[in-house]
Design a protein around this motif. Structure first.
Motif, mmCIF file in Angstrom:
data_model
loop_
_atom_site.group_PDB
_atom_site.id
_atom_site.type_symbol
_atom_site.label_atom_id
_atom_site.label_comp_id
_atom_site.label_asym_id
_atom_site.label_seq_id
_atom_site.Cartn_x
_atom_site.Cartn_y
_atom_site.Cartn_z
ATOM 1 N N SER A 149 5.742 -0.668 -1.993
ATOM 2 C CA SER A 149 5.188 -1.989 -1.717
ATOM 3 C C SER A 149 4.802 -2.082 -0.252
ATOM 4 C CB SER A 149 6.204 -3.079 -2.066
ATOM 5 O OG SER A 149 7.387 -2.930 -1.295
ATOM 6 N N SER A 151 2.661 -5.049 2.750
ATOM 7 C CA SER A 151 2.000 -6.327 2.997
ATOM 8 C C SER A 151 0.522 -6.113 3.305
ATOM 9 C CB SER A 151 2.657 -7.042 4.173
ATOM 10 O OG SER A 151 2.408 -6.335 5.384
ATOM 11 N N LYS A 152 -0.213 -7.193 3.291
ATOM 12 C CA LYS A 152 -1.637 -7.131 3.625
ATOM 13 C C LYS A 152 -1.833 -6.600 5.042
ATOM 14 C CE LYS A 152 -5.814 -10.018 3.777
ATOM 15 N NZ LYS A 152 -6.358 -11.382 3.501
ATOM 16 N N VAL A 176 -1.439 -1.485 -9.952
ATOM 17 C CA VAL A 176 -1.401 -2.296 -8.732
ATOM 18 C C VAL A 176 -1.195 -3.754 -9.133
ATOM 19 C CG1 VAL A 176 -2.677 -3.025 -6.683
ATOM 20 C CG2 VAL A 176 -2.925 -0.678 -7.547
ATOM 21 N N LYS A 177 -0.201 -4.408 -8.494
ATOM 22 C CA LYS A 177 0.156 -5.774 -8.879
ATOM 23 C C LYS A 177 0.375 -6.655 -7.645
ATOM 24 C CE LYS A 177 2.800 -4.043 -12.891
ATOM 25 N NZ LYS A 177 4.103 -4.104 -13.602
ATOM 26 N N PRO A 178 -0.036 -7.926 -7.722
ATOM 27 C CA PRO A 178 0.420 -8.869 -6.700
ATOM 28 C C PRO A 178 1.930 -9.059 -6.857
ATOM 29 C CG PRO A 178 -1.284 -9.838 -8.124
ATOM 30 C CD PRO A 178 -0.852 -8.568 -8.761
ATOM 31 N N ILE A 200 -6.235 -2.928 -4.898
ATOM 32 C CA ILE A 200 -5.424 -3.513 -3.828
ATOM 33 C C ILE A 200 -6.112 -4.739 -3.252
ATOM 34 C CG2 ILE A 200 -4.536 -3.127 -1.493
ATOM 35 C CD1 ILE A 200 -4.056 -0.194 -2.307
ATOM 36 N N ALA A 203 -5.646 -7.542 -5.736
ATOM 37 C CA ALA A 203 -4.275 -8.055 -5.747
ATOM 38 C C ALA A 203 -4.009 -8.934 -4.536
ATOM 39 C CB ALA A 203 -3.284 -6.896 -5.796
ATOM 40 N N LEU A 204 -4.611 -8.584 -3.396
ATOM 41 C CA LEU A 204 -4.394 -9.354 -2.173
ATOM 42 C C LEU A 204 -5.077 -10.714 -2.199
ATOM 43 C CD1 LEU A 204 -4.592 -6.494 0.486
ATOM 44 C CD2 LEU A 204 -2.573 -7.849 -0.140
ATOM 45 N N ASP A 207 -1.777 -12.609 -3.536
ATOM 46 C CA ASP A 207 -0.518 -12.553 -2.800
ATOM 47 C C ASP A 207 -0.702 -11.683 -1.565
ATOM 48 O OD1 ASP A 207 2.439 -11.668 -2.213
ATOM 49 O OD2 ASP A 207 2.626 -13.213 -3.740
ATOM 50 N N VAL A 210 1.831 -6.454 -2.025
ATOM 51 C CA VAL A 210 1.324 -5.670 -3.157
ATOM 52 C C VAL A 210 2.393 -4.693 -3.625
ATOM 53 C CG1 VAL A 210 -0.373 -3.933 -3.862
ATOM 54 C CG2 VAL A 210 -1.089 -5.878 -2.484
ATOM 55 N N ILE A 212 2.908 -1.269 -6.120
ATOM 56 C CA ILE A 212 2.229 -0.189 -6.843
ATOM 57 C C ILE A 212 3.275 0.626 -7.582
ATOM 58 C CG2 ILE A 212 0.737 1.828 -6.671
ATOM 59 C CD1 ILE A 212 -0.507 0.627 -4.203
#
Length: 357
Positions: A149, A151-152, A176-178, A200, A203-204, A207, A210, A212
């Motif tokens: 995991s 962050s942005k 890939v998931k939020p 990605i 997903a961003l 949230d 992210v 994975i």
């Protein structure tokens, strides 16, 4: 005196429409001879509307029209909760995703000392965060797919590093998931770096964190858990399907899906699933209900995929079907049971010393 049940639905989440469909089924299945049933709607913009008593069965169109034309805005939530709800009232939250399933609604109800159905603040907020819950389950030895995991900000600063980590530690295909979202919204399956980067970015949008995960080849098996101190695990269930990944439309709009209850499993595998599911329930500190989703490989290896503290109650949802098949009870009896659990949990909380002072 009949108990008042306020079915709270809608909300600001991307899962707004799923919430409306779940609420419709609950409202129609609640026994009007036992309860005075009220629809309590939150608009997409977060505006609360005055509750409307429901005495007959509704269609989805009816419920949307009521939300649009029959309701007026609540001027003061404090006046509503303190002045309108009483000891015979209970709130049934059916808001999936953020601003409903993540502990925010539950925290507000706790502040007003209002009984409600389902999980409390801690279990709701932790379970909603896929990254936090996975780390917690890891600490308890519950088997899961490999994951990373970020962050942005981390991804924007070290994009090549995280792509390399995915290739080396997770591999393709991957998902890939939020971090905080449900109903498969914002989730993508990737088989190339190009797809990974696109996923990605998508997903961003939902949230700033992210998740994975590696792809587990196997079938998905679900169990429904209910109870407070005593946890009951349902029969296992699976969907008969020809696809490897359920998107939003598959979950809620596909009339061709066929539930198989019980799922075809060796007895020992089922027992292990229940054991891990109950351990997840206890680890989160759940109350009322939980749906736990597992992947089972051909070698009968078990991996916990995710948990849902407010599972779907739509016509396509597995949770009520699992309960009905396992307990030999009706949808209405499931709702009765969940409401009783909500009152019991509220009574327990009010018996604690920190409440009394």
């Amino acid at each position: 005196m009949k108990k008042r049940v306020y079915v709270l639905y809608g909300g600001k989440s991307c899962e707004h429409e799923v919430s409306v469909e779940s609420a419709l089924n609950i409202i129609n299945e609640l026994d009007k001879n036992k309860y005075d049933v009220f629809a309590l709607y939150i608009n997409n913009d977060g505006t609360w509307t005055k509750p409307f008593q429901i005495k007959i069965s509704l269609t989805a169109s009816d419920l949307k029209q009521l939300a649009t034309f029959k309701y007026s805005q609540i001027q003061s939530l404090f006046d509503f909760f303190v002045g309108t709800l009483n000891k015979n009232s209970i709130v049934f939250p059916v808001i999936h995703g953020t601003y409903g399933e993540d502990g925010k609604i539950q925290g507000m109800l706790e502040m007003f000392n209002i009984p409600y159905v389902g999980n409390g603040v801690g279990a709701s907020s932790i379970a909603m965060d896929k990254i936090l819950s996975k780390k917690l389950f890891d600490s308890q030895g519950i088997p899961q797919a490999k994951f990373i995991s970020f962050s942005k900000k981390q991804f924007q600063s070290h994009k090549n590093l995280y792509v390399q980590l995915v290739e080396e530690q997770i591999g393709f295909p991957c998902f890939v998931k939020p971090a905080n979202m449900g109903s498969s919204i914002g989730i993508s399956r990737c088989i190339t770096v190009e797809e990974l980067l696109t996923a990605i970015d998508q997903a961003l949008h939902y949230d700033h964190m992210v998740l994975i995960e590696e792809e587990i080849k196997g079938k998905e098996v679900l169990v429904a858990l209910t109870g407070n101190e005593e946890i009951r695990c349902s029969l296992p269930g699976e969907w008969q399907r020809s696809i490897s990944f359920f998107n939003y439309e598959d979950k809620y709009m596909d009339d061709e899906l066929t539930p198989i209850i019980p799922a075809v499993l060796p007895q020992k595998t089922y027992e292990n699933i229940c054991s891990f599911a109950k351990k997840a329930y206890e680890t989160l500190g759940c109350s009322g209900m939980l749906r736990a989703d597992f992947f089972i490989t051909k070698n009968h290896e078990i991996y916990l995929n995710e948990v849902n503290t407010i599972p779907g109650f739509t016509q396509h949802s597995m949770f009520p079907l699992l309960f009905q098949k396992s307990e030999n009870k009706t949808y209405s009896e499931l709702l009765d049971y969940l409401i009783d659990l909500g009152y019991s949990q509220h009574k327990l909380k009010n018996s604690l010393q920190y409440i009394r002072g």
